[in-house]
Design an enzyme around this catalytic site. Structure first.
Site, mmCIF file in Angstrom:
data_model
loop_
_atom_site.group_PDB
_atom_site.id
_atom_site.type_symbol
_atom_site.label_atom_id
_atom_site.label_comp_id
_atom_site.label_asym_id
_atom_site.label_seq_id
_atom_site.Cartn_x
_atom_site.Cartn_y
_atom_site.Cartn_z
ATOM 1 N N SER A 136 0.856 -1.194 0.000
ATOM 2 C CA SER A 136 0.000 0.000 0.000
ATOM 3 C C SER A 136 0.884 1.233 0.000
ATOM 4 C CB SER A 136 -0.878 0.018 1.254
ATOM 5 O OG SER A 136 -1.568 1.251 1.323
ATOM 6 N N TYR A 149 -1.502 -1.492 10.346
ATOM 7 C CA TYR A 149 -1.525 -1.777 8.900
ATOM 8 C C TYR A 149 -0.249 -1.250 8.246
ATOM 9 C CZ TYR A 149 -3.501 -1.373 4.081
ATOM 10 O OH TYR A 149 -3.746 -1.441 2.727
HETATM 11 N N1 NAD Z 1 -8.638 -0.231 -1.362
HETATM 12 C C1 NAD Z 1 -7.597 0.516 -1.075
HETATM 13 O O1 NAD Z 1 -7.704 1.759 -0.943
HETATM 14 C C2 NAD Z 1 -6.233 -0.107 -0.922
HETATM 15 C C3 NAD Z 1 -5.121 0.736 -0.985
HETATM 16 C C4 NAD Z 1 -3.862 0.186 -0.855
HETATM 17 C C5 NAD Z 1 -3.718 -1.167 -0.673
HETATM 18 N N2 NAD Z 1 -4.814 -1.974 -0.621
HETATM 19 C C6 NAD Z 1 -4.598 -3.406 -0.433
HETATM 20 O O2 NAD Z 1 -5.247 -4.098 -1.476
HETATM 21 C C7 NAD Z 1 -5.684 -5.366 -0.991
HETATM 22 C C8 NAD Z 1 -7.172 -5.507 -1.238
HETATM 23 O O3 NAD Z 1 -7.834 -4.443 -0.579
HETATM 24 P P1 NAD Z 1 -9.370 -4.123 -0.825
HETATM 25 O O4 NAD Z 1 -9.563 -2.683 -0.579
HETATM 26 O O5 NAD Z 1 -9.800 -4.766 -2.086
HETATM 27 O O6 NAD Z 1 -9.995 -4.914 0.439
HETATM 28 P P2 NAD Z 1 -11.444 -5.498 0.700
HETATM 29 O O7 NAD Z 1 -11.649 -5.382 2.176
HETATM 30 O O8 NAD Z 1 -12.483 -4.898 -0.190
HETATM 31 O O9 NAD Z 1 -11.249 -7.035 0.309
HETATM 32 C C9 NAD Z 1 -10.353 -7.827 1.034
HETATM 33 C C10 NAD Z 1 -10.689 -9.285 0.816
HETATM 34 O O10 NAD Z 1 -9.756 -10.055 1.616
HETATM 35 C C11 NAD Z 1 -10.479 -11.048 2.319
HETATM 36 N N3 NAD Z 1 -9.776 -11.396 3.554
HETATM 37 C C12 NAD Z 1 -9.625 -10.623 4.656
HETATM 38 N N4 NAD Z 1 -8.967 -11.304 5.604
HETATM 39 C C13 NAD Z 1 -8.701 -12.537 5.085
HETATM 40 C C14 NAD Z 1 -8.059 -13.699 5.592
HETATM 41 N N5 NAD Z 1 -7.570 -13.742 6.847
HETATM 42 N N6 NAD Z 1 -7.935 -14.780 4.784
HETATM 43 C C15 NAD Z 1 -8.455 -14.752 3.539
HETATM 44 N N7 NAD Z 1 -9.088 -13.689 3.011
HETATM 45 C C16 NAD Z 1 -9.218 -12.606 3.781
HETATM 46 C C17 NAD Z 1 -11.851 -10.407 2.598
HETATM 47 O O11 NAD Z 1 -12.828 -11.397 2.879
HETATM 48 C C18 NAD Z 1 -12.091 -9.648 1.303
HETATM 49 O O12 NAD Z 1 -12.743 -10.439 0.347
HETATM 50 C C19 NAD Z 1 -5.278 -5.412 0.475
HETATM 51 O O13 NAD Z 1 -4.031 -6.054 0.594
HETATM 52 C C20 NAD Z 1 -5.155 -3.958 0.850
HETATM 53 O O14 NAD Z 1 -4.292 -3.760 1.935
HETATM 54 C C21 NAD Z 1 -6.078 -1.467 -0.724
#
Ligand code: NAD
Length: 243
Positions: A136, A149
């Site tokens: 991230s 995080y």
């Molecule tokens: N959305 C953002 O703004 C953003 C920005 C930077 C990085 N990220 C990273 O991108 C990735 C996806 O983020 P997102 O926003 O799509 O998240 P989200 O919360 O929409 O989706 C995350 C998914 O991971 C699954 N999950 C959570 N814990 C789990 C576990 N212990 N085992 C298996 N599955 C699990 C959840 O059920 C969900 O389906 C993450 O690594 C997040 O840190 C997101």
């Protein structure tokens, strides 16, 4: 198609960025194992992509190993791991206690280690592998209300560098993609959603990020042609943070 004949595991595939990545890798020709704690969501994505659904918790060593085993049983190999599963918290520093710290670290950092460990043996045996972690840009920006995080994602960057060093001799690359704030189910359900317009004012490209903006970057790093890139972090955030 860049991933024709390849087998890719995508964690966190039930929604958001993980789901967009699963769709993109499938579009590029890969067979998909869609892994998520949300078994129903993983099942839906897998059925859309004619793939394999794996209901698993990446913070469990047993589940991580089962994830690799079930993929090998179905497809006979693992070419690509994309680890997108994570908890994206919004928690003030004063509310962070050790139990909460451990909860975030156990999924966002321990989970990254466990799923990487689980796939590296079969990848070594095949002499080929692509590991892509989703980090991230919050780790670079020091975004507020995300203490554990930020620590976990910094750890994921360190893990990526270690994996690159340790596994390069087996034909395995390891890289990380660092998205900026992106419109996903997870983020839109938290107060982070209020930050989109402000962050947009800091970006070079003035619009909100969608999961589909991140997926092609991952697809490149998951492909054979990215083979001379390893141990790197690619920031995909429309120019918000310039490292
Ligand atoms: N959305 C953002 O703004 C953003 C920005 C930077 C990085 N990220 C990273 O991108 C990735 C996806 O983020 P997102 O926003 O799509 O998240 P989200 O919360 O929409 O989706 C995350 C998914 O991971 C699954 N999950 C959570 N814990 C789990 C576990 N212990 N085992 C298996 N599955 C699990 C959840 O059920 C969900 O389906 C993450 O690594 C997040 O840190 C997101």
């Amino acid at each position: 198609m860049r991933l024709e004949g390849r087998v890719a595991i995508v964690t966190g595939a039930a929604q958001g960025i993980g789901r967009a990545i699963a769709n993109k890798l499938h579009e590029e020709g890969a067979s998909i194992a869609a892994v998520d704690l949300n078994g129903e969501g993983a099942g839906k994505v897998a059925s859309e992509l004619d793939g394999l659904a794996i209901h698993a918790d990446i913070s469990s060593e047993g589940d991580a190993n089962r994830m690799a085993r079930e993929t090998l049983d179905r497809y006979g190999k693992i070419d690509v791991l994309v680890n997108a599963a994570a908890i994206v918290p919004f928690v003030s520093w004063d509310e962070v206690n050790f139990a909460y710290w451990r909860k975030i670290i156990s999924v966002d950092l321990d989970g990254a280690y466990l799923v990487s460990r689980a796939v590296e043996r079969p990848m070594r045996g095949a002499g080929y592998g692509r590991i892509v972690q989703i980090a991230s840009n919050a780790f670079l920006a020091g975004t507020p209300n995300m203490g554990p995080y930020l620590a976990a994602k910094g750890g994921v960057v360190g893990l990526t560098r270690a994996l690159a060093t340790e596994l390069g001799k087996y034909g395995i690359t390891a890289n990380a993609v660092a998205p900026g704030i992106t419109r996903t189910e997870g983020v839109l359900g938290t107060p982070h959603a209020e930050a989109f317009d402000f962050v947009q004012s800091l970006q070079a490209i003035p619009r909100h990020a969608l999961p589909e903006d991140i997926a092609p970057v991952v697809a490149f790093l998951a492909s054979e042609e990215s083979g001379w890139i390893t141990g790197q972090v690619v920031v995909a955030d429309a120019g918000h943070v310039r490292d």
